[in-house]
Each structure stands twice: as structure tokens, then as C-alpha cells.
Design an enzyme around this catalytic site. Structure first.
Site, mmCIF file in Angstrom:
data_model
loop_
_atom_site.group_PDB
_atom_site.id
_atom_site.type_symbol
_atom_site.label_atom_id
_atom_site.label_comp_id
_atom_site.label_asym_id
_atom_site.label_seq_id
_atom_site.Cartn_x
_atom_site.Cartn_y
_atom_site.Cartn_z
ATOM 1 N N ASP A 146 0.832 -1.204 0.000
ATOM 2 C CA ASP A 146 0.000 0.000 0.000
ATOM 3 C C ASP A 146 0.866 1.254 0.000
ATOM 4 O OD1 ASP A 146 -2.402 1.320 -0.075
ATOM 5 O OD2 ASP A 146 -2.722 1.264 2.085
ATOM 6 N N HIS A 203 2.921 3.500 -9.002
ATOM 7 C CA HIS A 203 2.814 2.095 -9.360
ATOM 8 C C HIS A 203 4.084 1.608 -10.060
ATOM 9 C CE1 HIS A 203 -1.241 2.132 -8.002
ATOM 10 N NE2 HIS A 203 -1.719 2.852 -8.997
ATOM 11 N N LEU A 210 11.853 -20.085 -4.220
ATOM 12 C CA LEU A 210 10.739 -19.275 -3.748
ATOM 13 C C LEU A 210 9.546 -19.385 -4.694
ATOM 14 C CD1 LEU A 210 9.611 -16.883 -1.916
ATOM 15 C CD2 LEU A 210 10.589 -15.367 -3.654
#
Length: 252
Positions: A24, A41, A135
């Protein structure tokens, strides 16, 4: 719930097997600098790269990023289009490095709402990394927990209706097995950047026993060092899962 956190940050401290992040603050980061929200962004994508690399190097097994919520479809169309295009382009650009670093890409969410071309490109990236064994990077894209739980309820209801499942046999495990995250362990740690004290319809079932870490730092400014601080904070906590400290110590 996941309790398998065998790797360490320092000394013998266990690290989380699965970290989930609510990324956020991109828009507020841009606004502070007099920039368009899209600039936040774009910078946020760079943070994704840094945090993914850090998580991979630390030996974290699963990293789930809240990339785009179902509620985000209600934002101005220009921003939605720009954000979706950015996600697709960024993932395509990063796929060679994901493969190089043995990172497997997965996606959860209401994907039938994603434009067909964008979805096809994302699925190609998922296929290209499917052989990786390090991962697992999970993108929560067009995702909301209420949507996910509703879908799970429908699946279970259909099984009850066709006679393959008795209502009295429905358990917490039944619900978990019908969620979008069924093949992944529950998050050990949930990080939220940007300072807001809420979970925003993200993994509501799965974070029942997750440790929470909230930082006021906006996502574009969240670096590997701060990520490590969050992991260290997790390592310093006692996870009791409803038990007492004495019971936990006796089990060790």
C-alpha cells in the site's frame, strides 16, 4: 496453519516459511512528489523486485503479494488499464530473472475478469517458471477474500448436493482445501506498508494465526533492509496458537 519455519535470519531464529504483503501507498507516494498515481505504481514494481530477491536469498519459501483487488476494478478506468498493463509488462520483463533465481510464479484470484490477452501473457510467465523449485511468488490478482470464501462455499455446497460430502463432515480443513490457496501453507507473517491498520479483504481465512507487521513506509520506499526488520520482528515474537507460554515451552 503453517508452523514450518526452519530457516533463520540470524543465530537460531526461525524465519517465516510464508510471507504475505499488502503493498500500500503507491498513490500517496506519488502525490507527495507531485506526480501522477501511475508513477507510484511504476516505482512500486521496482520494490517488488527488491523484496522478491531479498525473500529468495533469505530462504523464504512463499511470498504472496496483494497486487490487485477485486475492489480495484472500481477505480477510474484509465488507472485500472494502466495498472493492469504495468503488472503484465513487469512480470514479462522479470521472468528471465525469476528463472535465473529459481523463483516459481503463481497467481490467485478471479482471473476471468482479467482481459484475455493479459491473462494469456501472465499464464505464459507462470508456465515458463513452473520448473523452478525455490521461492514461490504468488500474485493475488483480481483477488478478494470474500470472493474466495464464497467460491469455496459454492464448491462445498455442490458436493453436499450431489451426495459426495455429508454436512457433518465439513471441517476447517474442508474449507481450506477449497480455497484458491489450497496448495500453499497459511502465511506466518502479514506485512502491510503505508500505515493503515486493516487487512483489506486479504487472505481473511488464512491469516487467522499470522503475525501482523504494519509500517508507515509507503511501498515504493520499502527496501530490503526494512523487509529484514519485519522478519526480525517476527522472529522475536512468541507464536502460541491459542496455547500458553508454558505449554509452548514444554513442547520444545
Amino acid at each position: 496453519m503453517s508452523t514450518d519455519s526452519k530457516n533463520t535470519v540470524s543465530g537460531s531464529k526461525p524465519i517465516p516459511a510464508h510471507v504475505a504483503i499488502i503493498m500500500d501507498g503507491n498513490g500517496r507516494w506519488a502525490k507527495q512528489r507531485g506526480l501522477d498515481r501511475s508513477a507510484g505504481h511504476v516505482e512500486g514494481v521496482n520494490t517488488v523486485r527488491r523484496i522478491t530477491e531479498a525473500a529468495s536469498q533469505m530462504g523464504i519459501r512463499f511470498l504472496t503479494l496483494y497486487t490487485f483487488s477485486t475492489e480495484n476494478w472500481n477505480r477510474p478506468k484509465a488507472e485500472v488499464y494502466a495498472l493492469m498493463s504495468l503488472v503484465v509488462m513487469a512480470i514479462e520483463r522479470e521472468t528471465p530473472d525469476l528463472i535465473k533465481n529459481n523463483v516459481r510464479l503463481r497467481m490467485i484470484g478471479e482471473t476471468d475478469r482479467i482481459p484475455a490477452e493479459a491473462l494469456a501473457r501472465l499464464n505464459q510467465c507462470i508456465e515458463d517458471t513452473s520448473h523452478c523449485t525455490g521461492l514461490t511468488l504468488i500474485l493475488a490478482l483480481s483477488y478478494s477474500s470474500r470472493w474466495e470464501i464464497t467460491e469455496a462455499a459454492r464448491k462445498i455446497a455442490r458436493r453436499v448436493a450431489d451426495g459426495t460430502l455429508a454436512p457433518e463432515d465439513i471441517s476447517a480443513d474442508t474449507i481450506s482445501a477449497n480455497l484458491a490457496t489450497a496448495e500453499f501453507p497459511d502465511p506466518d507473517l502479514l506485512i502491510r506498508t503505508g500505515g493503515d491498520m486493516r487487512v483489506s479483504n486479504f487472505l481473511l481465512w488464512q491469516i487467522a494465526y499470522s503475525e501482523l507487521y504494519v509500517t508507515p513506509t509507503y511501498w515504493p520506499d520499502f527496501g530490503a533492509g526494512q523487509f529484514i526488520e519485519a522478519i526480525d520482528a517476527f522472529c522475536g515474537r512468541e507464536r502460541r496458537f491459542g496455547l500458553t507460554s508454558e505449554q509452548i515451552n514444554q513442547a520444545l
